[in-house]
Motif scaffolding. Sequence first.
Motif, PDB file in Angstrom:
ATOM      1  N   SER A  55      50.491  31.445  53.683  1.00  0.00           N
ATOM      2  CA  SER A  55      50.929  30.430  54.604  1.00  0.00           C
ATOM      3  C   SER A  55      52.254  30.623  55.040  1.00  0.00           C
ATOM      4  O   SER A  55      52.626  30.379  56.262  1.00  0.00           O
ATOM      5  CB  SER A  55      50.813  28.886  54.180  1.00  0.00           C
ATOM      6  OG  SER A  55      49.353  28.654  54.206  1.00  0.00           O
TER       7      SER A  55
ATOM      8  N   ASP B 226      53.184  31.193  58.921  1.00  0.00           N
ATOM      9  CA  ASP B 226      53.959  29.988  59.483  1.00  0.00           C
ATOM     10  C   ASP B 226      55.124  30.402  59.996  1.00  0.00           C
ATOM     11  O   ASP B 226      55.630  30.260  61.342  1.00  0.00           O
ATOM     12  CB  ASP B 226      54.168  28.877  58.678  1.00  0.00           C
ATOM     13  CG  ASP B 226      52.980  28.152  58.206  1.00  0.00           C
ATOM     14  OD1 ASP B 226      51.743  28.588  58.756  1.00  0.00           O
ATOM     15  OD2 ASP B 226      53.083  27.156  57.470  1.00  0.00           O
TER      16      ASP B 226
ATOM     17  N   ALA C 276      54.846  32.579  62.953  1.00  0.00           N
ATOM     18  CA  ALA C 276      54.235  31.927  64.273  1.00  0.00           C
ATOM     19  C   ALA C 276      55.496  31.380  64.855  1.00  0.00           C
ATOM     20  O   ALA C 276      55.608  31.223  65.819  1.00  0.00           O
ATOM     21  CB  ALA C 276      53.236  31.001  63.721  1.00  0.00           C
ATOM     22  N   LEU C 277      56.293  30.687  63.859  1.00  0.00           N
ATOM     23  CA  LEU C 277      57.624  30.114  64.385  1.00  0.00           C
ATOM     24  C   LEU C 277      58.577  31.091  65.202  1.00  0.00           C
ATOM     25  O   LEU C 277      58.932  30.533  66.271  1.00  0.00           O
ATOM     26  CB  LEU C 277      58.300  29.441  63.379  1.00  0.00           C
ATOM     27  CG  LEU C 277      58.032  28.180  63.031  1.00  0.00           C
ATOM     28  CD1 LEU C 277      59.220  27.463  62.022  1.00  0.00           C
ATOM     29  CD2 LEU C 277      57.870  26.842  64.234  1.00  0.00           C
TER      30      LEU C 277
ATOM     31  N   ALA D 292      49.031  34.757  62.636  1.00  0.00           N
ATOM     32  CA  ALA D 292      50.384  34.034  63.154  1.00  0.00           C
ATOM     33  C   ALA D 292      50.245  33.913  64.862  1.00  0.00           C
ATOM     34  O   ALA D 292      50.838  32.790  65.211  1.00  0.00           O
ATOM     35  CB  ALA D 292      51.587  34.788  62.704  1.00  0.00           C
TER      36      ALA D 292
ATOM     37  N   LEU E 297      48.314  30.821  65.532  1.00  0.00           N
ATOM     38  CA  LEU E 297      49.112  29.494  65.185  1.00  0.00           C
ATOM     39  C   LEU E 297      50.180  29.324  66.141  1.00  0.00           C
ATOM     40  O   LEU E 297      50.490  28.403  66.436  1.00  0.00           O
ATOM     41  CB  LEU E 297      49.721  29.476  63.765  1.00  0.00           C
ATOM     42  CG  LEU E 297      48.922  29.698  62.576  1.00  0.00           C
ATOM     43  CD1 LEU E 297      49.528  29.752  61.147  1.00  0.00           C
ATOM     44  CD2 LEU E 297      48.075  28.264  62.699  1.00  0.00           C
TER      45      LEU E 297
ATOM     46  N   GLY F 182      51.659  25.772  68.189  1.00  0.00           N
ATOM     47  CA  GLY F 182      52.861  25.225  68.124  1.00  0.00           C
ATOM     48  C   GLY F 182      53.495  25.368  69.636  1.00  0.00           C
ATOM     49  O   GLY F 182      54.327  24.349  69.923  1.00  0.00           O
TER      50      GLY F 182
ATOM     51  N   LEU G  29      55.861  22.991  63.702  1.00  0.00           N
ATOM     52  CA  LEU G  29      55.662  23.770  62.101  1.00  0.00           C
ATOM     53  C   LEU G  29      54.811  22.528  61.521  1.00  0.00           C
ATOM     54  O   LEU G  29      53.700  22.901  60.897  1.00  0.00           O
ATOM     55  CB  LEU G  29      56.904  23.509  61.572  1.00  0.00           C
ATOM     56  CG  LEU G  29      56.891  24.301  60.073  1.00  0.00           C
ATOM     57  CD1 LEU G  29      56.142  25.698  60.008  1.00  0.00           C
ATOM     58  CD2 LEU G  29      58.214  24.364  59.578  1.00  0.00           C
TER      59      LEU G  29
ATOM     60  N   LEU H 290      51.123  23.103  63.090  1.00  0.00           N
ATOM     61  CA  LEU H 290      50.563  24.432  62.982  1.00  0.00           C
ATOM     62  C   LEU H 290      50.249  24.673  61.361  1.00  0.00           C
ATOM     63  O   LEU H 290      49.156  25.483  61.099  1.00  0.00           O
ATOM     64  CB  LEU H 290      51.296  25.662  63.474  1.00  0.00           C
ATOM     65  CG  LEU H 290      52.849  26.136  63.281  1.00  0.00           C
ATOM     66  CD1 LEU H 290      52.508  26.800  62.006  1.00  0.00           C
ATOM     67  CD2 LEU H 290      53.282  26.600  64.292  1.00  0.00           C
ATOM     68  N   ALA H 291      51.005  24.105  60.497  1.00  0.00           N
ATOM     69  CA  ALA H 291      50.996  24.500  59.103  1.00  0.00           C
ATOM     70  C   ALA H 291      49.774  23.876  58.533  1.00  0.00           C
ATOM     71  O   ALA H 291      48.985  24.461  57.629  1.00  0.00           O
ATOM     72  CB  ALA H 291      52.257  23.738  58.412  1.00  0.00           C
TER      73      ALA H 291
ATOM     74  N   SER I  54      45.552  31.818  53.161  1.00  0.00           N
ATOM     75  CA  SER I  54      46.442  30.618  53.394  1.00  0.00           C
ATOM     76  C   SER I  54      46.135  29.498  53.011  1.00  0.00           C
ATOM     77  O   SER I  54      44.811  29.188  52.582  1.00  0.00           O
ATOM     78  CB  SER I  54      46.439  30.489  55.079  1.00  0.00           C
ATOM     79  OG  SER I  54      45.326  30.322  55.461  1.00  0.00           O
TER      80      SER I  54
END
Lengths: 290, 323
Positions: free
Chosen positions: A71, A75, A78-79, A149, A152, A156, A210, A213-214, A240
């Motif tokens: 995860s 995450d 993805a960010l 990712a 996700l 976001g 965040l 999407l988390a 995840s």
Amino acid sequence: MTLLDIYFRRRAVNMTAMILSGLAAAVGLAFLVWILWVTLKSGLSALDLKLFTKITAYGAEGGLSNAIVGSLVMDLIALAICAPVGVLAGTFLAEYASRTKLGAVIRFLNDILLSAPSIVLGLFVYMIVVLPMSNLSHGAVSFSGLAGAVALALIGLPVIVRTTDEMLQLVPGTLREAALSLGVPQWKLTVQVLMRAAVSGIVTGVLLALARLAGETAPLLFTAFGNNFMAFHPLNKMESLPIAIYQYTNDPNPALHAIAWAGALLITLFVLLLSLSARWYLHRHKVTHD
Amino acid sequence: MSSIPATIATENADRRSRVDARHDVWFRRLLKVCALLVLAALLGAALSTLWGGREVLLGHGLHFLTSDAWNPVTNDYGAWAPIFGTLVTSLIALILAVPTAFGIALFLTEIAPAWLRGPVAMAIELLASIPSIIYGMWGLFVFVPFMASIEPGLSEMLGRIPLFGKLFQGPPIGLGLLTAGIVLAVMILPFICSVMREVFQTVPNRLKESSYALGSTTWEVVWDIVLPYTRSAVIGGIFLGLGRALGETMAVTFVLGNAYDITASLLMPGTSISSSIANEFNEAVGTHRSALIALGFLLFVVTFVVLLVSRLMLRQLARREGA
């Protein structure tokens, strides 16, 4: 019917409406408390050190360490994708296209993307990332943390675009005029003046993204897939927390349910703390600006 | 400065402004590309699911929409059962969530004392940040047993009513369309509520005060002044909630029961578009997979239209506010 009758009937209707609306608020709060209470109680009783040290391959004897790592990795990637793209896109909307047709269309569609069904975004990433990578690896289906990712990041992205857009619009126009009158080129004005002025709001938007999407599960099902073993490399299948919770909840074994509740507690605390602090920050920010 | 010859100074300034202009152009292009990615994401989601589902969408045509068969063995796929489940659960969610959201919004804007408004509004919005998988778990482990315990009474009480009663006759197992609808209602409640609360606050005070001055009760002010003034945005908020409900996956997958049945009873298990995809996609191959992607395309198109209507309605109020 006398006037007095009408008067009392109107008062009765009003009273009923008031009571019902109070009840509605109580019902809403009751569900919040109910859900949080169950998560807290079941999660705390299953909280254990082995959650953080053992992997899911051991089943009921194991923990969630690979899910937590997966995860975190997904995450963060993805960010890393959606934060720069989202901030730049939001800047475009606020500074370059605030009154153009293109800007209006993008802003409008971004709001739709904000509530688009996440499972379809998962299918989309399956089609454009997982399938092509499978073709590269000669047919073996290539689920990967990277694909997860990307999915996700799509969740976001609209959050960041929207907050950046709104935060930049809050920056007073005099700041722009002052900088431009000194002969500063527009890109420098945007990066060094406007973004700096709005940085706290932009960061808040990233935190909100965040938080959003988390907790997502659906887009990971057929992108990152899941993995019972520890994986750090994003080109591997990746476990995840939401996926582990999903699998354990579907399992008939009650010992796995306990672990799922512990995972649920971790993710809920993380998400709620993030979104609460982001909201509080935004709120305070707006107040000082007015 | 004065020691530098004038020609060199202007030359430097010229060069500098040329460089700046070039940087500006590239910066602008970079931003534009990023903004266009938002468009690309939406368009890509539509086109890729259309492409992935082409075998079933084109091959089966209208049959895919209207048939209720879902048979991976004979490769016969009809989307009607999942569509039915999606529509019914979303409808239940709306029927329950809209009045409740309206009540809460009314409470927060007109009734509650000022010190209570902030915390209650915050708490309701927290409902929106709870991840959907948590709703699913809570639904399966806590709410389904709860529903199973009240469903016999529900059947007893409502099942006797002619016609309407059919909805509440069925096995009291807790799983099913009604339970999924209620969980969805809790999930979309904060979205509808926050839109309503926001637009109720935009009603000019002089309108409300005029009505109060004529002797209206609070309820009459809300029903005859506030609601008509904000009608389009309220409908927009309801559609926003509907869009969320249609596309929600994790909260309903656990509590629907995953059965391709179309029944009159709300207590029977069913399926929905999103939960069919979530449950079957990873085991599906060939035509089956194509059918699931085609379902995804349908879901995307329907939610897109619903959300489009929602945003258009919401924008109308914003425009009037600006005028």
